[in-house]
Design a protein around this motif. Structure first.
Motif, short mmCIF file in Angstrom:
data_model
loop_
_atom_site.label_atom_id
_atom_site.label_comp_id
_atom_site.label_asym_id
_atom_site.label_seq_id
_atom_site.Cartn_x
_atom_site.Cartn_y
_atom_site.Cartn_z
N HIS A 233 0.84 -1.20 0.00
CA HIS A 233 0.00 0.00 0.00
C HIS A 233 0.88 1.25 0.00
O HIS A 233 2.09 1.18 0.15
CB HIS A 233 -1.00 -0.03 1.15
CG HIS A 233 -0.37 0.04 2.51
ND1 HIS A 233 0.12 1.20 3.03
CD2 HIS A 233 -0.15 -0.92 3.43
CE1 HIS A 233 0.60 0.97 4.23
NE2 HIS A 233 0.45 -0.32 4.49
N LYS A 234 0.25 2.41 -0.11
CA LYS A 234 1.02 3.62 -0.43
C LYS A 234 2.08 4.00 0.60
O LYS A 234 3.16 4.44 0.24
CB LYS A 234 0.06 4.79 -0.66
CG LYS A 234 -0.74 4.62 -1.93
CD LYS A 234 -1.64 5.81 -2.19
CE LYS A 234 -2.46 5.59 -3.46
NZ LYS A 234 -3.39 6.71 -3.72
N GLY A 235 1.78 3.87 1.86
CA GLY A 235 2.76 4.28 2.85
C GLY A 235 3.66 3.16 3.33
O GLY A 235 4.44 3.32 4.26
N GLU B 117 8.15 11.20 -7.84
CA GLU B 117 7.04 11.90 -7.18
C GLU B 117 7.52 13.13 -6.43
O GLU B 117 8.70 13.27 -6.13
CB GLU B 117 6.36 10.96 -6.18
CG GLU B 117 5.64 9.79 -6.83
CD GLU B 117 4.36 10.20 -7.55
OE1 GLU B 117 3.89 11.33 -7.34
OE2 GLU B 117 3.83 9.37 -8.31
N THR C 40 7.21 15.32 -2.80
CA THR C 40 7.40 14.83 -1.43
C THR C 40 6.50 15.58 -0.47
O THR C 40 6.54 16.81 -0.40
CB THR C 40 8.87 14.98 -1.01
OG1 THR C 40 9.68 14.14 -1.80
CG2 THR C 40 9.04 14.62 0.46
N ARG D 270 11.83 -3.19 -6.11
CA ARG D 270 12.18 -1.94 -5.45
C ARG D 270 13.35 -2.20 -4.51
O ARG D 270 13.35 -3.19 -3.77
CB ARG D 270 10.97 -1.38 -4.69
CG ARG D 270 10.01 -0.68 -5.63
CD ARG D 270 8.90 0.02 -4.91
NE ARG D 270 7.99 -0.93 -4.28
CZ ARG D 270 6.88 -0.57 -3.63
NH1 ARG D 270 6.57 0.71 -3.53
NH2 ARG D 270 6.10 -1.46 -3.11
N LYS E 14 -4.93 16.74 0.42
CA LYS E 14 -4.40 15.60 1.17
C LYS E 14 -5.55 15.09 2.01
O LYS E 14 -5.80 15.59 3.12
CB LYS E 14 -3.25 16.08 2.05
CG LYS E 14 -2.77 15.10 3.09
CD LYS E 14 -1.83 14.09 2.53
CE LYS E 14 -1.06 13.39 3.64
NZ LYS E 14 -0.66 12.03 3.22
N TYR F 258 3.80 20.33 -0.12
CA TYR F 258 4.65 19.33 -0.77
C TYR F 258 5.87 20.01 -1.38
O TYR F 258 5.78 21.18 -1.79
CB TYR F 258 3.90 18.64 -1.91
CG TYR F 258 2.75 17.75 -1.51
CD1 TYR F 258 2.91 16.37 -1.43
CD2 TYR F 258 1.51 18.29 -1.20
CE1 TYR F 258 1.84 15.54 -1.09
CE2 TYR F 258 0.44 17.47 -0.83
CZ TYR F 258 0.62 16.11 -0.78
OH TYR F 258 -0.42 15.29 -0.42
#
Length: 217
Positions: A37-39, A80, A82, A119, A169, A195
């Motif tokens: 997942h994303k985090g 991306e 940050t 990764r 966000k 960001y």
DNA sequence: GGCTGATCATAA
DNA sequence: TTATGATCAGCC
């Protein structure tokens, strides 16, 4: 594992992760079965470095250091922007030096995560804004905080700011939180955050010369 | 391809 | 519900 007590130790641990794949780290440090997942990568690297996961504040309070993993494309450039921090409800009238983004950015451990089929952790480095960065960030802060105060959160787009920008966000586009509008009137608005623009992160990586091939002539 | 706006998972 | 960790989606 205890938390690192010095920048040297933190960096040493981070360098020890260089070359390890995310899958490898997951075997020993993943906490959930829902990998991917994303985090996930960010939390995984925090644990692999021995950091205690807290609710708020710096990732490493004793050293005032923030940890950021940053996804890197095969050309060595960041994929991306940050995340820095949420737009604060209070404190938009502060100067840059007292602002929330400045305290988050004062000292950052960037951990590049490359993609080469898998990764893989790259060469981490500690960063603080240069004098030039500070000047431009201060200018961005003045502009963005000013817009947030005078125009309301709903009218500040991501187009503003040279190095730093404001973007949504939230859980989804229908989310609302209590923001403080013009003349301190309470209002509901889509939650937003500061960001670092991708091109600024790219310049940070380029300055270190450690995050991959450099594209310079 | 890059950028903006939207979205997802988890912990406290 | 908010904050932290970010990446995804699709318009330009």
């Amino acid at each position: 594992m205890l938390e690192p007590t010095s920048e040297r130790e933190l960096l040493s641990r981070a360098h020890g992760l260089a070359g390890r794949t995310i899958d490898e780290l997951s075997l020993t440090h993943a906490r959930t079965s829902r990998a991917g997942h994303k985090g996930f990568v960010g939390s995984l690297v925090e644990r692999a470095l021995g950091l205690v996961q807290r609710g708020a504040g710096p990732d490493l309070p004793s050293l005032g250091i923030e940890l950021k993993t940053i996804p890197i494309a095969t050309d060595g450039r960041p994929r991306e922007s940050t995340f820095v921090c949420m737009v604060p409800r209070d404190g938009l009238d502060h100067g840059w030096s007292e602002s929330a983004p400045r305290s988050k950015l004062a000292r950052v451990l960037f951990v590049p995560v490359e993609r080469d089929g898998q990764r893989r952790v790259g060469m981490a480095f500690l960063w603080s804004p240069s004098e030039g960065d500070e000047a431009t960030l201060a200018s961005d802060w003045t502009e963005l905080a000013g817009l947030l105060r005078t125009h309301g959160h709903e009218h500040v787009s991501a187009h503003h700011g040279q190095l730093m920008q404001v973007r949504p966000k939230a859980r989804n586009a229908a989310s609302r939180w209590r923001a403080t509008g013009d003349d301190d009137a309470p209002m509901l608005a889509l939650p937003r955050a500061f960001y670092l623009r991708r091109r600024f992160v790219a310049s940070i990586l380029s300055r270190t010369g450690m995050a991959g091939p450099r594209v310079e002539t």
